[in-house]
Design a protein around this motif. Structure first.
Motif, short mmCIF file in Angstrom:
data_model
loop_
_atom_site.label_atom_id
_atom_site.label_comp_id
_atom_site.label_asym_id
_atom_site.label_seq_id
_atom_site.Cartn_x
_atom_site.Cartn_y
_atom_site.Cartn_z
N CYS A 183 0.83 -1.20 0.00
CA CYS A 183 0.00 0.00 0.00
C CYS A 183 0.87 1.26 0.00
CB CYS A 183 -0.88 -0.04 1.25
SG CYS A 183 -2.17 1.16 1.21
N GLU A 184 0.59 2.21 -0.88
CA GLU A 184 1.41 3.43 -0.97
C GLU A 184 1.13 4.39 0.18
OE1 GLU A 184 0.94 5.17 -4.81
OE2 GLU A 184 1.69 3.39 -5.87
N ASN A 185 -0.11 4.45 0.64
CA ASN A 185 -0.46 5.33 1.75
C ASN A 185 0.02 4.70 3.06
OD1 ASN A 185 -2.14 6.28 4.06
ND2 ASN A 185 -3.14 7.54 2.50
N GLU A 186 0.93 5.41 3.77
CA GLU A 186 1.56 4.85 4.97
C GLU A 186 0.55 4.50 6.05
OE1 GLU A 186 4.96 3.45 6.90
OE2 GLU A 186 4.66 4.14 4.84
N GLN A 187 -0.45 5.39 6.24
CA GLN A 187 -1.44 5.13 7.29
C GLN A 187 -2.31 3.92 6.96
OE1 GLN A 187 -3.59 8.82 8.25
NE2 GLN A 187 -2.24 8.97 10.01
N GLU A 188 -2.66 3.79 5.69
CA GLU A 188 -3.45 2.61 5.28
C GLU A 188 -2.64 1.33 5.48
OE1 GLU A 188 -4.73 3.19 1.28
OE2 GLU A 188 -6.38 4.54 1.84
N LYS A 189 -1.35 1.41 5.14
CA LYS A 189 -0.47 0.23 5.30
C LYS A 189 -0.40 -0.19 6.77
CE LYS A 189 4.07 0.52 4.49
NZ LYS A 189 5.35 0.48 3.75
N ILE A 190 -0.27 0.79 7.66
CA ILE A 190 -0.20 0.50 9.10
C ILE A 190 -1.51 -0.12 9.58
CG2 ILE A 190 -0.13 1.58 11.39
CD1 ILE A 190 1.93 3.57 10.19
N LEU A 191 -2.64 0.49 9.21
CA LEU A 191 -3.94 -0.02 9.66
C LEU A 191 -4.18 -1.44 9.15
CD1 LEU A 191 -6.71 0.39 11.04
CD2 LEU A 191 -7.54 1.27 8.85
N ARG A 192 -3.86 -1.70 7.90
CA ARG A 192 -4.12 -3.02 7.31
C ARG A 192 -3.22 -4.08 7.93
NH1 ARG A 192 -5.12 -0.79 1.08
NH2 ARG A 192 -7.06 0.30 1.65
N THR A 193 -2.01 -3.68 8.30
CA THR A 193 -1.12 -4.62 8.99
C THR A 193 -1.65 -4.90 10.40
OG1 THR A 193 0.74 -3.71 7.75
CG2 THR A 193 1.28 -5.09 9.64
N GLN A 194 -2.14 -3.86 11.06
CA GLN A 194 -2.73 -4.04 12.39
C GLN A 194 -3.96 -4.95 12.32
OE1 GLN A 194 -3.60 -0.06 13.71
NE2 GLN A 194 -1.55 0.31 14.51
N LEU A 195 -4.79 -4.74 11.31
CA LEU A 195 -5.97 -5.60 11.13
C LEU A 195 -5.54 -7.06 10.95
CD1 LEU A 195 -8.17 -3.37 8.81
CD2 LEU A 195 -8.86 -4.26 11.03
N SER A 196 -4.53 -7.27 10.13
CA SER A 196 -4.02 -8.63 9.89
C SER A 196 -3.53 -9.25 11.19
CB SER A 196 -2.89 -8.60 8.87
OG SER A 196 -3.33 -8.08 7.63
N SER A 197 -2.77 -8.48 11.95
CA SER A 197 -2.23 -8.97 13.22
C SER A 197 -3.34 -9.36 14.18
CB SER A 197 -1.33 -7.89 13.84
OG SER A 197 -0.91 -8.28 15.13
N LYS A 198 -4.36 -8.49 14.29
CA LYS A 198 -5.44 -8.77 15.26
C LYS A 198 -6.26 -9.97 14.84
CE LYS A 198 -6.86 -7.77 19.24
NZ LYS A 198 -5.94 -7.63 20.36
N VAL A 199 -6.51 -10.10 13.54
CA VAL A 199 -7.26 -11.26 13.05
C VAL A 199 -6.51 -12.54 13.40
CG1 VAL A 199 -7.97 -12.51 10.97
CG2 VAL A 199 -8.54 -10.09 11.22
N SER A 200 -5.19 -12.54 13.21
CA SER A 200 -4.41 -13.75 13.50
C SER A 200 -4.46 -14.09 14.99
CB SER A 200 -2.97 -13.61 13.02
OG SER A 200 -2.21 -12.79 13.89
N LYS A 201 -4.45 -13.05 15.84
CA LYS A 201 -4.51 -13.30 17.29
C LYS A 201 -5.87 -13.88 17.69
CE LYS A 201 -0.98 -10.03 18.76
NZ LYS A 201 -0.66 -8.75 19.41
#
Length: 589
Positions: free
Chosen positions: A554-572
């Motif tokens: 993702c080019e937008n830094e904030q979107e990249k951070i949020l989507r990574t956080q979403l991925s992390s929480k889903v895995s937990k």
């Protein structure tokens, strides 16, 4: 959000229509319509007469003006669909993301506990497929209730006495030549089980012999010498005969050791074991007291009964004419003992649905005896497990052995994994560990995703499918997310508060938000299936998100951070939910 909206809706009705509304009915917005939460307008027609679309529109306008989180609304017939703004979802997710053990509650020190009984095997045979469903259900229900914020004790009552173990003991004396688990290399429960089958074979041969000598089949079954000898052995055990008791202790210990190995492999455990040899006399004094109170009555032959015909049941014996206890007597005594041993609020029995009637009677008797906690006893009734090949029979040795099934599941996972061919860089130990994780995960998920009350047709190969509503499919998604997180070498801990959400991000956050409620519902309904199917829905939602938007690219830094956080929480959440089901997840697959 629902609490805030309910307060606002009630206030709106007061201001617009000058009427009081007792409650507000919410539901999830249907996917065909725009919105995040829906208010059922039809329910208000009891207090406000008029067109539901017009009422919904007025309340929607009021909420949009007075509730900061309501961004927009639409009315479809009698349903008011509310669009909640991005700021609410981001704020809510930020709280969730920072919450360790999201959805899991901790019991208070002085809370009463819930006891869950499961397994409860006989010591004349190894555990089989039916025991697997029992153990997985009981263990998972205990873990879910614990996660809902209650103290939990896991227990089993081992049926270690009676004619069944005497049959195995007698067959070992006759045919065993002194063999032991050590001398044969067999697990102790399997060795003893073999002699139970050997007894049945010899018993049938003697029945056929007696029939050929002119006896009726019924006479032959009662007069077969090997059965009479087993009955005599039981009387000796009850009289405390030194030799019989010593053999009983030895062979039971073989079985206990074997059971423990199976439990460890299956990943279940217990906080306390009860043994029928210690509990079978419990309840006799209770029956005597119940006679004095008029709860029970005595027949002419001296047997003691209870009449439950007024409750739609029948008459039930609680003490034989010779004064010996029946199973019901023992269960009455054991239940009372457990409430004495532990400060219990609820007692859950995980037992197949063929015992439905037994537990109705047990709970009713306990209630009539004046035990207020009887209403907190619950029978977790479950359907049988069938196989494509048909029904299992212990005496004939045609059961599906639990140990053998676990090995078969691991081997099936191995074959399918090798066909997919993605394990080239794994060591042999890593491969074997992965096969076991996938195989047992497939077995457990296949059984637990089904409502406990339903019967199951178990198909091992179908359960190890890497697509659809299966354990391996969910495990694969977890492993995929771990791969993403390993590649995320940047700091993604920053709180994101201002971006516009993609509809896939929004849907995923809404699914994540449901997890605590699902745990509470699963605990209340004693149903691991609710956890299993929620996890599958979460994984489907994540995969749709994964396929629709870039994450690390993702080019937008904030979107990249949020989507990574979403991925992390889903895995937990996947890992935590699967832990409640007793299933492990692999970091790579």
């Amino acid at each position: 959000m629902q609490n805030s909206l309910e307060i606002a809706v009630k206030k709106g009705f007061q201001e617009i229509y000058n009427v009081s509304v007792e409650s507000v009915e919410f539901q999830a917005t249907k996917k065909d319509f725009e919105g995040d939460i829906t208010i059922v307008v039809f329910a208000f027609l009891r207090v406000v007469k008029g067109n539901p679309v017009e009422i919904g529109t007025k309340i929607g306008e009021y909420l949009k003006e007075n509730v900061a989180q309501v961004a927009d609304f639409n009315v479809v017939k009698g349903f008011l669909n509310l669009v909640i703004n991005d700021a609410y979802f981001l704020s809510n997710f930020n709280t969730i993301y920072k919450t360790e053990n999201f959805g899991i509650l901790t019991p208070k020190v002085h809370d009463k506990a819930v006891m869950v009984e499961y397994s409860s095997p006989n010591t004349n045979k190894p555990l089989h497929l039916g025991h697997i469903r029992n153990n997985l259900l009981g263990y998972s229900v205990a873990e879910i209730i614990k996660a809902s914020g209650k103290k939990v004790y896991k227990t089993q009552i081992i049926n270690d006495r009676g004619i069944h173990i005497c049959k195995s003991m007698l067959a070992w004396q006759r045919f065993g030549n002194g063999e032991t688990p050590e001398s044969t290399g067999l697990k102790g429960d399997k060795l003893v089980g073999n002699y139970y089958v050997a007894f049945d074979k010899a018993y049938k041969e003697e029945i056929n012999q007696l029939i050929s000598e002119g006896k009726t089949e019924e006479e032959a079954k009662k007069q077969a010498p090997i059965l009479l000898e087993a009955q005599k052995m039981l009387l000796k055990w009850e009289a405390g005969d030194t030799e019989v008791v010593a053999l009983w202790k030895t062979m039971n210990q073989w079985v206990y050791t074997g059971f423990d190995q199976t439990y460890k492999e299956l990943g279940v455990n217990f906080d306390k074991n009860y043994y029928e040899s210690n509990t079978y006399l419990l309840g006799k004094n209770i029956v005597t007291n119940g006679l004095e109170k008029g709860v029970f009555y005595k027949k002419e032959d001296g047997s003691v009964w209870i009449d439950l015909t007024e409750e739609g049941l029948d008459e039930k014996i609680v003490l034989r004419a010779d004064g010996t206890a029946v199973y019901m007597t023992q269960d009455i005594g054991t239940a009372i003992e457990r409430f004495k041993d532990f400060d219990l609020d609820e007692l859950v029995y995980t037992v197949g649905n063929e015992q439905d009637y037994h537990f109705k009677v047990l709970f009713l008797i306990l209630d009539k005896l004046g035990y207020n906690w009887a209403k907190n006893c619950y029978h977790l009734s479950y359907g049988m497990v069938d196989l494509p090949s048909g029904k299992m029979k212990s005496r004939e040795g045609t059961v599906v052995d639990a140990d053998d099934l676990m090995v078969e599941m691991t081997n099936t996972a191995k074959e399918i994994s090798q066909e997919l061919g993605k394990l080239e860089d794994y060591s042999n130990n890593e491969k074997e560990s992965l096969y076991k994780t996938i195989g047992l995960g497939a077995l457990k998920y296949y059984i637990l995703k089904v409502d406990p009350k339903k019967r199951i047709l178990f198909d091992p190969e179908e359960s190890v499918d890497f697509a659809g509503n299966t354990g391996p499919f969910i495990q694969y998604t977890y492993a995929r997310i771990q791969s993403i997180l390993r590649k995320a070498t940047f700091d993604y801990s920053q709180e994101i508060t201002t971006i516009k959400l993609h509809n896939k991000e929004r849907s995923l956050i809404k699914q994540i938000q449901l997890y605590p409620e699902v745990i509470q519902n699963a605990a209340k309904n004693h149903s691991p299936a609710l956890i299993a199917n929620y996890t599958y829905d979460l994984v489907k939602e994540y995969n749709s998100f994964y396929q629709s938007v870039p994450i690390l690219g993702c080019e937008n830094e904030q979107e990249k951070i949020l989507r990574t956080q979403l991925s992390s929480k889903v895995s937990k959440i996947i890992k935590a939910a699967f832990k409640l089901l007793g299933i492990n997840v692999p970091n790579r697959m």
